[in-house]
Design a protein around this motif. Sequence first.
Motif, PDB file in Angstrom:
ATOM      1  N   LYS A  16       7.489  -1.012   1.517  1.00 51.88           N
ATOM      2  CA  LYS A  16       7.679   0.395   1.838  1.00 51.88           C
ATOM      3  C   LYS A  16       6.814   1.297   0.973  1.00 51.88           C
ATOM      4  CE  LYS A  16      11.321   3.912   2.210  1.00 51.88           C
ATOM      5  NZ  LYS A  16      12.776   4.178   2.052  1.00 51.88           N
ATOM      6  N   GLN A  17       6.822   1.071  -0.338  1.00 54.20           N
ATOM      7  CA  GLN A  17       6.164   1.996  -1.266  1.00 54.20           C
ATOM      8  C   GLN A  17       4.687   1.696  -1.431  1.00 54.20           C
ATOM      9  OE1 GLN A  17       8.392   1.962  -4.947  1.00 54.20           O
ATOM     10  NE2 GLN A  17      10.059   3.179  -4.086  1.00 54.20           N
ATOM     11  N   VAL A  18       4.321   0.425  -1.509  1.00 49.10           N
ATOM     12  CA  VAL A  18       2.915   0.055  -1.726  1.00 49.10           C
ATOM     13  C   VAL A  18       2.194  -0.167  -0.406  1.00 49.10           C
ATOM     14  CG1 VAL A  18       1.354  -1.594  -2.826  1.00 49.10           C
ATOM     15  CG2 VAL A  18       3.515  -0.991  -3.941  1.00 49.10           C
ATOM     16  N   ALA A  53       6.126   0.434   8.262  1.00 50.09           N
ATOM     17  CA  ALA A  53       7.236   1.022   9.005  1.00 50.09           C
ATOM     18  C   ALA A  53       8.451   0.104   8.937  1.00 50.09           C
ATOM     19  CB  ALA A  53       6.833   1.256  10.459  1.00 50.09           C
ATOM     20  N   ALA A  54       9.617   0.656   9.251  1.00 52.21           N
ATOM     21  CA  ALA A  54      10.864  -0.101   9.141  1.00 52.21           C
ATOM     22  C   ALA A  54      10.838  -1.353  10.020  1.00 52.21           C
ATOM     23  CB  ALA A  54      12.048   0.788   9.508  1.00 52.21           C
ATOM     24  N   ARG A 112       0.574 -11.542  -1.196  1.00 53.39           N
ATOM     25  CA  ARG A 112       0.025 -10.418  -1.968  1.00 53.39           C
ATOM     26  C   ARG A 112       1.106  -9.801  -2.859  1.00 53.39           C
ATOM     27  NH1 ARG A 112      -3.103  -9.712   2.852  1.00 53.39           N
ATOM     28  NH2 ARG A 112      -1.525  -8.370   3.792  1.00 53.39           N
ATOM     29  N   PHE A 113       2.336  -9.770  -2.368  1.00 54.18           N
ATOM     30  CA  PHE A 113       3.444  -9.280  -3.194  1.00 54.18           C
ATOM     31  C   PHE A 113       3.679 -10.207  -4.380  1.00 54.18           C
ATOM     32  CE2 PHE A 113       8.101  -9.895  -3.872  1.00 54.18           C
ATOM     33  CZ  PHE A 113       8.309  -8.755  -4.631  1.00 54.18           C
ATOM     34  N   GLY A 148       1.632   8.608  10.614  1.00 53.17           N
ATOM     35  CA  GLY A 148       1.528   7.736  11.770  1.00 53.17           C
ATOM     36  C   GLY A 148       2.112   6.378  11.477  1.00 53.17           C
ATOM     37  N   LYS A 149       1.291   5.354  11.554  1.00 52.90           N
ATOM     38  CA  LYS A 149       1.763   3.998  11.323  1.00 52.90           C
ATOM     39  C   LYS A 149       2.257   3.809   9.900  1.00 52.90           C
ATOM     40  CE  LYS A 149       0.348  -0.826  11.863  1.00 52.90           C
ATOM     41  NZ  LYS A 149      -0.755  -1.738  12.252  1.00 52.90           N
ATOM     42  N   SER A 150       1.586   4.456   8.950  1.00 55.72           N
ATOM     43  CA  SER A 150       1.983   4.315   7.547  1.00 55.72           C
ATOM     44  C   SER A 150       3.149   5.208   7.164  1.00 55.72           C
ATOM     45  CB  SER A 150       0.786   4.635   6.641  1.00 55.72           C
ATOM     46  OG  SER A 150       0.408   5.992   6.776  1.00 55.72           O
ATOM     47  N   HIS A 151       3.536   6.136   8.064  1.00 59.10           N
ATOM     48  CA  HIS A 151       4.643   7.068   7.837  1.00 59.10           C
ATOM     49  C   HIS A 151       4.362   7.970   6.624  1.00 59.10           C
ATOM     50  CE1 HIS A 151       7.576   5.323  10.739  1.00 59.10           C
ATOM     51  NE2 HIS A 151       6.779   4.291  10.574  1.00 59.10           N
TER      52      HIS A 151
END
Length: 321
Positions: free
Chosen positions: A132-134, A138-139, A200-201, A290-293
Amino acid sequence: MIETFFARASSSARLLEPPLGSYLESLAQTLQGQSYSREVIRSYVHAAHRFGEWLSKQGLPLSAVSDQLIRRYIDQFRKRITLAHPYGQRSKLAHGLGHLLVVLRQAGVVVAAKQIPSPTEQWLARYDQYLKQVGGKAAATRKKYLSYARRFWEFRFGSTEADWSSLRADDLVGFVQQEAARLQRNLGRPPAVALRAMLRFLISEGQVARGLEAAVPMPHQWTLASLPRHLNKEQVSQVLAVCQETKPNELRNAAVLLLLARLGLRAGEVASLCLEDIHWAEGRLLIRAGKSHRERTLPLEEQFGQALVEYLQRRRPRALR
């Protein structure tokens, strides 16, 4: 309160006896506030009273009441199979005890058991926060990625705690192959993308070595395979050169292509641009969520600023200005 539901005074007096008497008043009031019928309230109060009698016989205090104890009590009532209920029917004495448990918890008699998240749930919560943050996902995308991450955990570690340092390329390949066989039509591309995001996380947390994500096989996407995945600098210049005439459509195309090629905007972001999003004096573009909110601001460079002005002032239909 209970007297209004039971005609006989003896019945009301018996229901008000310990250990649940005072709480049955609250139970009846709660059920009435939730618009239960008179018959249902009578049935639930009677069932709660019988449960209290059972507690006394077992020598159990009210503080011992829990979901597990209620299930233990209910299980003693075997299902009765009748012609009206061919699959069985629970005794009425097993009904409504969940409402009683809520009343006891609200009164502070019963303390709700604390649910300690499992290591898997704790890790998935951190991963969701990262997405969400990095990642700005979207949900719906986060839900899909978390589903794949959970399945990979089960695939590699089962029900044990994860040891991410033990991950090998074979583990990644095996998971993508398993998911590809399950999905069939998509050839495993969605799980491969999700697995790379998860790696990547893990890299950001120092759990696995950088570069391991390259071991995830990315199945070919054959749909529209003849189209190039990207254009190099020379090819972009050739496409822009086609839009150098003065026709309205070509001026519009030139402006759109410059926004796509120079600013890296998504097609949907270009399509949703409004005149008020262009801050001419400050030389910047406001890109709506948009897609990234997320909203963001990008520089309005001279090249595509001139293309926009050319299209808006000279070639855009007058009714649309």
